[in-house]
Structures are given as structure tokens and as C-alpha cells.
Design a protein around this motif. Structure first.
Motif, PDB file in Angstrom:
ATOM      1  N   PRO A  51       0.817  -1.226   0.000  1.00  0.00           N
ATOM      2  CA  PRO A  51       0.000   0.000   0.000  1.00  0.00           C
ATOM      3  C   PRO A  51       0.846   1.269   0.000  1.00  0.00           C
ATOM      4  O   PRO A  51       0.513   2.239  -0.677  1.00  0.00           O
ATOM      5  CB  PRO A  51      -0.833  -0.122   1.269  1.00  0.00           C
ATOM      6  N   LEU A  52       1.956   1.255   0.730  1.00  0.00           N
ATOM      7  CA  LEU A  52       2.833   2.424   0.761  1.00  0.00           C
ATOM      8  C   LEU A  52       3.464   2.650  -0.606  1.00  0.00           C
ATOM      9  O   LEU A  52       3.509   3.780  -1.100  1.00  0.00           O
ATOM     10  CB  LEU A  52       3.918   2.244   1.832  1.00  0.00           C
TER      11      LEU A  52
ATOM     12  N   THR B 215       2.247   1.751  -3.468  1.00  0.00           N
ATOM     13  CA  THR B 215       1.190   2.228  -4.359  1.00  0.00           C
ATOM     14  C   THR B 215       0.903   3.705  -4.124  1.00  0.00           C
ATOM     15  O   THR B 215       0.744   4.478  -5.067  1.00  0.00           O
ATOM     16  CB  THR B 215      -0.091   1.400  -4.134  1.00  0.00           C
ATOM     17  N   ALA B 216       0.851   4.106  -2.860  1.00  0.00           N
ATOM     18  CA  ALA B 216       0.607   5.511  -2.536  1.00  0.00           C
ATOM     19  C   ALA B 216       1.729   6.394  -3.054  1.00  0.00           C
ATOM     20  O   ALA B 216       1.473   7.469  -3.616  1.00  0.00           O
ATOM     21  CB  ALA B 216       0.449   5.682  -1.027  1.00  0.00           C
ATOM     22  N   LEU B 217       2.979   5.968  -2.886  1.00  0.00           N
ATOM     23  CA  LEU B 217       4.112   6.752  -3.389  1.00  0.00           C
ATOM     24  C   LEU B 217       4.087   6.855  -4.907  1.00  0.00           C
ATOM     25  O   LEU B 217       4.360   7.914  -5.472  1.00  0.00           O
ATOM     26  CB  LEU B 217       5.430   6.135  -2.918  1.00  0.00           C
ATOM     27  N   ARG B 218       3.740   5.763  -5.574  1.00  0.00           N
ATOM     28  CA  ARG B 218       3.651   5.783  -7.029  1.00  0.00           C
ATOM     29  C   ARG B 218       2.566   6.770  -7.480  1.00  0.00           C
ATOM     30  O   ARG B 218       2.769   7.557  -8.404  1.00  0.00           O
ATOM     31  CB  ARG B 218       3.350   4.376  -7.556  1.00  0.00           C
ATOM     32  N   SER B 219       1.417   6.758  -6.796  1.00  0.00           N
ATOM     33  CA  SER B 219       0.329   7.677  -7.131  1.00  0.00           C
ATOM     34  C   SER B 219       0.748   9.115  -6.902  1.00  0.00           C
ATOM     35  O   SER B 219       0.446  10.001  -7.705  1.00  0.00           O
ATOM     36  CB  SER B 219      -0.909   7.360  -6.294  1.00  0.00           C
TER      37      SER B 219
END
Length: 91
Positions: free
Chosen positions: A3-4, A6-10
């Protein structure tokens, strides 16, 4: 950890969109109003736009006025019964 990641990629994707081309922003001066009992600054939209402009993230050509929603789009999120109830004076 996923999840982290994914959040950083977003976040990186959004940052690059903002810094490269910007994102479309819809704003109108009619958004400046207070709602009784809601502790929000009526000028919050102007402040956000000012901060984006100051940071070089607001492309003036991407700022536009809102368009009225079509009935089809409104019905995607509201039932016909709800829309009918909104027409009643007591509502």
C-alpha cells in the motif's frame, strides 16, 4: 509495504502531472459562501488556487468554470426518488 509503494507511485504520478502540464481545475466565484455551522473558510478555494499558482503548478489555460451536470450524470449517483424529493418545498 505494497500500500505504501502504491501511494508513493500515485503521488509521484500526480506530482509529474502537476509540474509538467498541470491538471484541469474547475472553480467559480459562486463557491465563495459560508454554510451555517460548518467551520470552513469561504475563501479556501481562492487560497488553494493562489498557493498552486505561487508554486508554479497552476496553468491558467486549465482553469475553467463549472458546467451544469446533465440529468444522466446526476442519475448515476442519485435515485429519481431523491431528485423528486429535492423539488419539494419542505426539503
Amino acid at each position: 509495504m505494497a500500500p505504501l509503494r502504491t501511494a508513493l507511485r500515485s503521488f509521484r504520478h500526480l506530482y509529474h502531472r502537476l509540474s509538467a502540464r498541470g491538471i484541469p481545475i474547475v472553480y467559480d466565484n459562486s463557491y465563495r459562501h459560508s454554510i451555517s455551522g460548518v467551520p470552513l473558510d469561504p475563501l479556501r478555494g481562492d487560497k488553494v488556487l493562489g498557493a498552486l499558482e505561487e508554486a508554479g503548478l497552476l496553468a491558467a489555460h486549465l482553469l475553467s468554470a463549472p458546467r451544469p451536470a446533465s440529468l444522466l450524470n446526476v442519475l448515476r449517483v442519485h435515485t429519481p426518488e431523491y431528485l423528486q424529493a429535492m423539488q419539494e418545498p419542505e426539503t
